[in-house]
Design a protein around this motif. Structure first.
Motif, PDB file in Angstrom:
ATOM      1  N   GLU A  78      32.618  42.616  36.722  1.00  0.00           N
ATOM      2  CA  GLU A  78      31.351  42.852  37.421  1.00  0.00           C
ATOM      3  C   GLU A  78      30.533  43.930  36.704  1.00  0.00           C
ATOM      4  OE1 GLU A  78      28.397  42.448  40.506  1.00  0.00           O
ATOM      5  OE2 GLU A  78      29.838  41.158  39.500  1.00  0.00           O
ATOM      6  N   ALA A  79      31.190  44.975  36.221  1.00  0.00           N
ATOM      7  CA  ALA A  79      30.473  46.030  35.490  1.00  0.00           C
ATOM      8  C   ALA A  79      29.853  45.466  34.212  1.00  0.00           C
ATOM      9  CB  ALA A  79      31.417  47.186  35.161  1.00  0.00           C
ATOM     10  N   VAL A  80      30.580  44.617  33.508  1.00  0.00           N
ATOM     11  CA  VAL A  80      30.056  43.978  32.289  1.00  0.00           C
ATOM     12  C   VAL A  80      28.878  43.072  32.646  1.00  0.00           C
ATOM     13  CG1 VAL A  80      30.592  42.334  30.432  1.00  0.00           C
ATOM     14  CG2 VAL A  80      32.223  44.149  31.008  1.00  0.00           C
ATOM     15  N   ARG A  81      28.998  42.330  33.742  1.00  0.00           N
ATOM     16  CA  ARG A  81      27.911  41.441  34.170  1.00  0.00           C
ATOM     17  C   ARG A  81      26.646  42.249  34.483  1.00  0.00           C
ATOM     18  NH1 ARG A  81      25.030  40.010  38.115  1.00  0.00           N
ATOM     19  NH2 ARG A  81      26.044  41.323  39.667  1.00  0.00           N
ATOM     20  N   ILE A  82      26.803  43.346  35.229  1.00  0.00           N
ATOM     21  CA  ILE A  82      25.654  44.180  35.595  1.00  0.00           C
ATOM     22  C   ILE A  82      25.033  44.810  34.350  1.00  0.00           C
ATOM     23  CG2 ILE A  82      24.934  46.252  36.846  1.00  0.00           C
ATOM     24  CD1 ILE A  82      27.096  45.508  38.955  1.00  0.00           C
ATOM     25  N   ALA A  83      25.867  45.300  33.432  1.00  0.00           N
ATOM     26  CA  ALA A  83      25.349  45.878  32.191  1.00  0.00           C
ATOM     27  C   ALA A  83      24.584  44.817  31.401  1.00  0.00           C
ATOM     28  CB  ALA A  83      26.496  46.458  31.350  1.00  0.00           C
ATOM     29  N   GLY A  84      25.110  43.595  31.358  1.00  0.00           N
ATOM     30  CA  GLY A  84      24.437  42.496  30.669  1.00  0.00           C
ATOM     31  C   GLY A  84      23.095  42.164  31.311  1.00  0.00           C
ATOM     32  N   GLU A  85      23.048  42.163  32.638  1.00  0.00           N
ATOM     33  CA  GLU A  85      21.787  41.902  33.347  1.00  0.00           C
ATOM     34  C   GLU A  85      20.757  42.999  33.036  1.00  0.00           C
ATOM     35  OE1 GLU A  85      20.838  39.212  35.168  1.00  0.00           O
ATOM     36  OE2 GLU A  85      22.738  38.351  34.488  1.00  0.00           O
ATOM     37  N   ARG A 123      41.850  63.698  39.977  1.00  0.00           N
ATOM     38  CA  ARG A 123      42.832  62.668  40.334  1.00  0.00           C
ATOM     39  C   ARG A 123      43.139  62.639  41.827  1.00  0.00           C
ATOM     40  NH1 ARG A 123      48.119  63.277  41.208  1.00  0.00           N
ATOM     41  NH2 ARG A 123      48.226  65.258  40.145  1.00  0.00           N
ATOM     42  N   GLU A 124      43.142  63.785  42.479  1.00  0.00           N
ATOM     43  CA  GLU A 124      43.547  63.835  43.879  1.00  0.00           C
ATOM     44  C   GLU A 124      42.391  63.703  44.861  1.00  0.00           C
ATOM     45  OE1 GLU A 124      46.527  66.742  44.914  1.00  0.00           O
ATOM     46  OE2 GLU A 124      47.120  66.909  42.816  1.00  0.00           O
ATOM     47  N   SER A 125      41.166  63.682  44.364  1.00  0.00           N
ATOM     48  CA  SER A 125      40.007  63.582  45.258  1.00  0.00           C
ATOM     49  C   SER A 125      39.634  62.129  45.509  1.00  0.00           C
ATOM     50  CB  SER A 125      38.794  64.282  44.634  1.00  0.00           C
ATOM     51  OG  SER A 125      39.060  65.645  44.454  1.00  0.00           O
ATOM     52  N   ASN A 126      39.220  61.840  46.729  1.00  0.00           N
ATOM     53  CA  ASN A 126      38.662  60.528  47.038  1.00  0.00           C
ATOM     54  C   ASN A 126      37.292  60.441  46.370  1.00  0.00           C
ATOM     55  OD1 ASN A 126      40.856  60.179  48.694  1.00  0.00           O
ATOM     56  ND2 ASN A 126      39.731  60.460  50.589  1.00  0.00           N
ATOM     57  N   TYR A 127      36.893  59.251  45.953  1.00  0.00           N
ATOM     58  CA  TYR A 127      35.533  59.112  45.446  1.00  0.00           C
ATOM     59  C   TYR A 127      34.951  57.756  45.808  1.00  0.00           C
ATOM     60  CZ  TYR A 127      36.887  56.390  41.251  1.00  0.00           C
ATOM     61  OH  TYR A 127      37.338  55.433  40.391  1.00  0.00           O
ATOM     62  N   LYS A 128      33.635  57.738  45.929  1.00  0.00           N
ATOM     63  CA  LYS A 128      32.921  56.513  46.283  1.00  0.00           C
ATOM     64  C   LYS A 128      32.579  55.738  45.014  1.00  0.00           C
ATOM     65  CE  LYS A 128      31.150  58.164  50.596  1.00  0.00           C
ATOM     66  NZ  LYS A 128      30.034  58.653  51.366  1.00  0.00           N
ATOM     67  N   PHE A 129      33.018  54.510  44.997  1.00  0.00           N
ATOM     68  CA  PHE A 129      32.791  53.631  43.851  1.00  0.00           C
ATOM     69  C   PHE A 129      31.383  53.059  43.945  1.00  0.00           C
ATOM     70  CE2 PHE A 129      32.908  49.728  41.461  1.00  0.00           C
ATOM     71  CZ  PHE A 129      33.730  50.022  40.396  1.00  0.00           C
ATOM     72  N   SER A 130      30.593  53.255  42.897  1.00  0.00           N
ATOM     73  CA  SER A 130      29.221  52.752  42.892  1.00  0.00           C
ATOM     74  C   SER A 130      28.851  52.281  41.490  1.00  0.00           C
ATOM     75  CB  SER A 130      28.260  53.857  43.330  1.00  0.00           C
ATOM     76  OG  SER A 130      26.939  53.516  43.022  1.00  0.00           O
ATOM     77  N   TYR A 131      28.619  50.978  41.357  1.00  0.00           N
ATOM     78  CA  TYR A 131      28.187  50.455  40.061  1.00  0.00           C
ATOM     79  C   TYR A 131      26.880  51.110  39.642  1.00  0.00           C
ATOM     80  CZ  TYR A 131      31.661  46.685  40.263  1.00  0.00           C
ATOM     81  OH  TYR A 131      32.823  45.964  40.307  1.00  0.00           O
ATOM     82  N   GLY A 132      25.987  51.324  40.603  1.00  0.00           N
ATOM     83  CA  GLY A 132      24.691  51.929  40.294  1.00  0.00           C
ATOM     84  C   GLY A 132      24.829  53.287  39.645  1.00  0.00           C
ATOM     85  N   ARG A 133      25.703  54.129  40.201  1.00  0.00           N
ATOM     86  CA  ARG A 133      25.914  55.462  39.624  1.00  0.00           C
ATOM     87  C   ARG A 133      26.633  55.368  38.280  1.00  0.00           C
ATOM     88  NH1 ARG A 133      26.983  57.339  44.711  1.00  0.00           N
ATOM     89  NH2 ARG A 133      29.225  57.199  44.436  1.00  0.00           N
TER      90      ARG A 133
END
Length: 179
Positions: A78-85, A123-133
């Motif tokens: 999905e990251a490759v697809r978005i980068a391609g777009e 490594r121990e922190s939660n993080y929000k996954f965002s393709y936009g960021r």
């Protein structure tokens, strides 16, 4: 009961269990029970190595719509697809297919963005996954650094009259004159 190597045991001195931080109490209890039951010698260290949860933009555990775990291959695709777009949107004819060279750029940017975003977090922190960021050309992101690197390569090629765009020959530091 310690297993000998001939019985399939490894005789490890240290065993690491790498799971999310929410499992810490469970592993503390399992490790204590295993020691009390004599399943693990006192000389063996059982350790939980916690990591933070990857969350969706809604703050909930990152999962597919059906609740399944998201596969890394799917994230990268999905990251490759978005980068391609994004690359296509900058082309003169955005409806055109990407050339092999631009498809390689999309792959490098997409995969690099996911890797860098993951590795740049504690490594121990939660993080929000965002393709936009992750795929942003602004801020502390892989695409921004790759863009800056490409610009630097262009400056070096131009300053040293290099024609080959595949391999940049970097001048020795003592040969660089700043005017």
């Amino acid at each position: 009961v310690e297993m000998d190597r001939s019985e399939g045991g490894e005789k490890a001195d240290r065993v690491l269990y790498v799971t999310d931080a929410g499992q810490s109490q469970h592993f503390d209890m399992v490790f204590a029970a295993a020691k009390m039951a004599g399943l693990v010698p006192e000389s063996v260290s059982l350790e939980h190595v916690p990591f933070g949860l990857v969350q969706g933009e809604d703050g909930k555990k990152f999962a597919t719509r059906s609740g399944d775990t998201v596969k890394l291959k799917d994230l990268l695709d999905e990251a490759v697809r978005i980068a391609g777009e994004d690359i296509k949107s900058r082309m003169e004819n955005p409806d055109e297919e990407l050339s092999d060279a631009l498809a390689d750029v999309a792959k490098t940017v997409g995969i690099g963005a996911v890797k860098y975003a993951d590795l740049s977090m504690n490594r121990e922190s939660n993080y929000k996954f965002s393709y936009g960021r992750m795929l942003s050309l602004n801020g502390n992101t892989a695409p921004y650094m790759l863009y800056a690197y490409a610009r630097i390569c262009g400056i070096v090629r131009k300053a040293t009259d290099q024609v080959d765009t595949e391999n940049v020959v970097w001048p020795d530091a003592r040969d660089i004159i700043i005017s």
